[in-house]
Each structure stands twice: as structure tokens, then as C-alpha cells.
Design a protein around this motif. Sequence first.
Motif, PDB file in Angstrom:
ATOM      1  N   ASP A 152       2.905  10.310   3.217  1.00 42.96           N
ATOM      2  CA  ASP A 152       1.734  10.758   2.430  1.00 42.96           C
ATOM      3  C   ASP A 152       0.872   9.629   2.295  1.00 42.96           C
ATOM      4  N   LEU A 153      -0.387   9.741   2.084  1.00 40.16           N
ATOM      5  CA  LEU A 153      -1.537   8.801   1.860  1.00 40.16           C
ATOM      6  C   LEU A 153      -1.185   8.253   0.531  1.00 40.16           C
ATOM      7  N   SER A 154      -0.916   9.057  -0.628  1.00 41.15           N
ATOM      8  CA  SER A 154      -0.914   9.029  -1.821  1.00 41.15           C
ATOM      9  C   SER A 154       0.376   8.353  -2.515  1.00 41.15           C
ATOM     10  N   ALA A 155       0.338   7.570  -3.605  1.00 40.26           N
ATOM     11  CA  ALA A 155       1.475   7.140  -4.343  1.00 40.26           C
ATOM     12  C   ALA A 155       2.577   8.091  -4.507  1.00 40.26           C
ATOM     13  N   GLY A 156       2.218   9.392  -4.613  1.00 40.53           N
ATOM     14  CA  GLY A 156       3.220  10.390  -5.097  1.00 40.53           C
ATOM     15  C   GLY A 156       4.427  10.511  -4.214  1.00 40.53           C
ATOM     16  N   VAL A 157       4.298   9.978  -2.945  1.00 41.31           N
ATOM     17  CA  VAL A 157       5.402   9.881  -1.908  1.00 41.31           C
ATOM     18  C   VAL A 157       6.702   8.879  -2.531  1.00 41.31           C
ATOM     19  N   GLU A 158       6.108   7.823  -3.083  1.00 39.71           N
ATOM     20  CA  GLU A 158       7.052   6.871  -3.649  1.00 39.71           C
ATOM     21  C   GLU A 158       7.780   7.458  -4.993  1.00 39.71           C
ATOM     22  N   LEU A 159       7.149   8.302  -5.677  1.00 38.61           N
ATOM     23  CA  LEU A 159       7.694   8.978  -6.671  1.00 38.61           C
ATOM     24  C   LEU A 159       8.688  10.025  -6.237  1.00 38.61           C
ATOM     25  N   GLY A 160       8.398  10.654  -5.084  1.00 40.73           N
ATOM     26  CA  GLY A 160       9.506  11.656  -4.397  1.00 40.73           C
ATOM     27  C   GLY A 160      10.784  10.907  -3.853  1.00 40.73           C
ATOM     28  N   GLU A 161      10.572   9.537  -3.615  1.00 44.39           N
ATOM     29  CA  GLU A 161      11.752   8.918  -3.279  1.00 44.39           C
ATOM     30  C   GLU A 161      12.410   8.493  -4.393  1.00 44.39           C
ATOM     31  N   ARG A 162      11.823   7.917  -5.572  1.00 43.23           N
ATOM     32  CA  ARG A 162      12.380   7.484  -6.820  1.00 43.23           C
ATOM     33  C   ARG A 162      13.285   8.619  -7.443  1.00 43.23           C
ATOM     34  N   GLU A 163      12.454   9.799  -7.244  1.00 47.00           N
ATOM     35  CA  GLU A 163      13.234  10.994  -7.896  1.00 47.00           C
ATOM     36  C   GLU A 163      14.316  11.711  -7.145  1.00 47.00           C
ATOM     37  N   GLY A 164      14.231  10.951  -5.836  1.00 47.68           N
ATOM     38  CA  GLY A 164      15.678  11.591  -5.056  1.00 47.68           C
ATOM     39  C   GLY A 164      15.188  12.866  -4.177  1.00 47.68           C
ATOM     40  N   ARG A 165      14.028  13.174  -4.019  1.00 46.94           N
ATOM     41  CA  ARG A 165      13.585  14.599  -3.199  1.00 46.94           C
ATOM     42  C   ARG A 165      13.539  13.874  -1.679  1.00 46.94           C
ATOM     43  N   LEU A 166      13.055  12.662  -1.428  1.00 45.60           N
ATOM     44  CA  LEU A 166      13.114  12.169  -0.219  1.00 45.60           C
ATOM     45  C   LEU A 166      14.104  11.128  -0.042  1.00 45.60           C
ATOM     46  N   ALA A 167      14.597  11.266   1.096  1.00 46.67           N
ATOM     47  CA  ALA A 167      15.515   9.813   1.659  1.00 46.67           C
ATOM     48  C   ALA A 167      14.750   8.688   1.651  1.00 46.67           C
ATOM     49  N   HIS A 168      13.448   9.090   2.427  1.00 48.49           N
ATOM     50  CA  HIS A 168      12.778   7.761   2.663  1.00 48.49           C
ATOM     51  C   HIS A 168      11.093   8.468   2.520  1.00 48.49           C
ATOM     52  N   GLY A 169      10.457   7.654   1.796  1.00 53.39           N
ATOM     53  CA  GLY A 169       9.096   8.069   1.520  1.00 53.39           C
ATOM     54  C   GLY A 169       8.251   6.896   2.408  1.00 53.39           C
ATOM     55  N   TYR A 170       7.362   7.439   3.060  1.00 47.09           N
ATOM     56  CA  TYR A 170       6.369   6.594   3.963  1.00 47.09           C
ATOM     57  C   TYR A 170       5.187   6.788   3.411  1.00 47.09           C
ATOM     58  N   ARG A 171       4.290   5.761   3.052  1.00 49.70           N
ATOM     59  CA  ARG A 171       2.881   5.688   2.150  1.00 49.70           C
ATOM     60  C   ARG A 171       2.101   5.150   3.265  1.00 49.70           C
ATOM     61  N   GLY A 172       1.036   5.883   3.959  1.00 49.90           N
ATOM     62  CA  GLY A 172       0.257   5.616   4.887  1.00 49.90           C
ATOM     63  C   GLY A 172      -0.418   6.735   5.938  1.00 49.90           C
ATOM     64  N   SER A 173      -1.240   6.236   6.847  1.00 50.11           N
ATOM     65  CA  SER A 173      -1.650   7.210   7.672  1.00 50.11           C
ATOM     66  C   SER A 173      -0.660   7.398   8.806  1.00 50.11           C
ATOM     67  N   PHE A 174      -0.497   8.784   9.121  1.00 54.54           N
ATOM     68  CA  PHE A 174       0.434   9.153   9.973  1.00 54.54           C
ATOM     69  C   PHE A 174       0.167   8.708  11.207  1.00 54.54           C
TER      70      PHE A 174
END
Length: 353
Positions: A152-174
Amino acid sequence: MTSTEPLIAALRPGYQAELADGTDRFFHPRRTDCPWCGATRLRVRLRTTDLLQHKPGRFVLDQCQECAHVFQNPRLNDTGLAFYYRDFYDGLGEQRLAGLFGTRAAVYRGRARSVLPFAAAPGRWLDVGTGHGHFCGTARELFKDTEFDGLDLSAGVELGEREGRLAHGYRGSFPELAPELAGRYDVLSMFHYLEHSADPARELAAARQALRPGGLLLIEVPDPQSRYARLLGRWWLPWLQPQHLHLAPPANLRARLGELGFTVVLEQHREPHDPLDLLAAGWLALDALAPRENAPWLPGTPPGRLRRLLRTAVFLAGAPALLVAALLDRLLARGAGRFGFSNAYRVLARKEA
Ligand SMILES: [Zn+2]
């Protein structure tokens, strides 16, 4: 008094500075051809404003007369996108939306389930435009051995990783991250993502790159050919201006996937329909009639007591109509796909070797 008022006051000077020169600087020049097919026969489909946040600015959706693609024209530039997205999914808007997304588990399960007949146990799944990663958090219940990553472009993806929903969260343009993800994924999903992109064709090419041969691409987008779009006009929530830059009719997306070497294995209309068109239209109309006037992008003083009373009165008076709208949304949901009222469609496509 609400708890957001100190935050609003703190944000106001920044917003007012950005708006000092007007909103024209937020847009690219208007284009004269269709970004999907290149044809030059365009007509205005919709003129509207920001009905959700009430940030200043006017927005136009054009429709191509050759391929029926609908797109924002003139389109927001990066400065404009940053301005209109701010405090929508993050910051001021975050708490409100967290409550909304938290209750969507049934929707997420339905999306995940559509992959099951084609891939019972994929190894790696990338959810592009994952937000806070809530889809992945739910989909893991159905795919226990799958590793879910999010982008995701937004910081939410880092939250998703910290809270364990994502194994890896990539922040940026796909499209920019795709080369380093090449051939990595068995499934790639884009739920209500492509319509936000400035260049959907580039996103689809990136998806092709990130998938292994035989991998599956799952896309869900609003359907600009929904009968509700015509019926409700600017009050149709999925127009979602100014965020939605491109709305592709199903036939266009199918054709583009074919050109990119995908085979469409599933197309759904009833399942992805989100039955809230009438309720949302009613709410947006009432909200436009008596808007909440305390926002950092609006000038000056918070609304007085009279204003707040007026808003309460308008919503109380409109409550019965909203109730009927919600009931109708529910009642009509079953037939939505068959009669062309579905507000979204879902396509699952396999990348050929
Ligand atoms: Zn076109």
C-alpha cells in the motif's frame, strides 16, 4: 464539543496555506483522448464535488464514446492526490474508518472464497492496496498455510505488519516495486484498488510481473455500467470523487487482461455487490443539505449551535427515508446481479505460461 476539535484546529493552518492559491494547481491539464483506448470522442458523464469530506474543488468524469471507459478529466496530479487523500484513511479519518473496516469480515471471506475452486492452497498471496491489511487477516482463516503479504502507499501497511495480519508489508508504488517481486506470487488481489490508480494498465502489467506463470489475479472494481450509477447520478457512492480516477467497464478489463496474456476463469457480478447504494445516496444528500462544517479545510470558525441543531434536525427528519433506503438495498440485493444493478464486479484471471 467533540474530541476531534483540538486536532482540527491544529491542522487548519496547514490546509489553509495549501488552499491559498486555489485548487487549479491540484490538476493535470485536461486530456482530449481516452486513456484506455486513445479515442478522441469524449463526453462529460458527471460533474460533482467532494461529497464525503467536503474539501474544496470541482471534479469532472468523462466517458469515452468508443470504449465506454469513465475517467476523471482533468485528473488530479500528485499534489492534488496528496491533498485530497490526507485525513481520509489516516489521521483525522482513521478512527471512523477503522470501525467500518472492522465489521467487513463477511465481505473479506466472500472475496477470499472465490479463489478456493482454483487454488486450494496457494503458497504466497500479495494483496495490493491492502490498507491496514484487514482482508489478509480474515483470508488467513480460509488459507491457513498461505503467506499473506500486503502492499500500500499509506502507512497502514506497516500497521498491518506490526499487528500480524501481514507477513510482510510493502509500502510504496506497486509498478515501482514489481520488478523486485517478479515471479514471486501464486495469487495477487486488488480489491477496489485499480480505480484509484493513475495508470491502471501499468498496474496490470506490474501484476503480471509479480505473478508466477499459472498464478491468479483477482480484481474487484466498481461497475460504471451499474444501473444505480445512472439512477442516482452524483449521489452514487462508487463515483467517490475525487479518489476514483478510472472506472473500467467489465468488457474493457477482460479485453486488457487477454492482451496481457491472462485467461479470465471467473467473472462475478452478484457476489461483489455491496448493497448500500440507496442508503449511501440518501445519507450523502442529507449531508450535503446540512454539512458538518467543522473541518480543517473549511475556513475559520467552527459551526455555531444553530448550525449543529440544523444538522441534527435534517438527519432526524431524514431518518425514516434512510431506514426505507436501507431496507430496499437489502431487498433488492438478491436480484442486483441479474438486473444490472450490481455496483461492482470481480474478475479472476490466470497468467498463462
Ligand atoms: Zn476509450
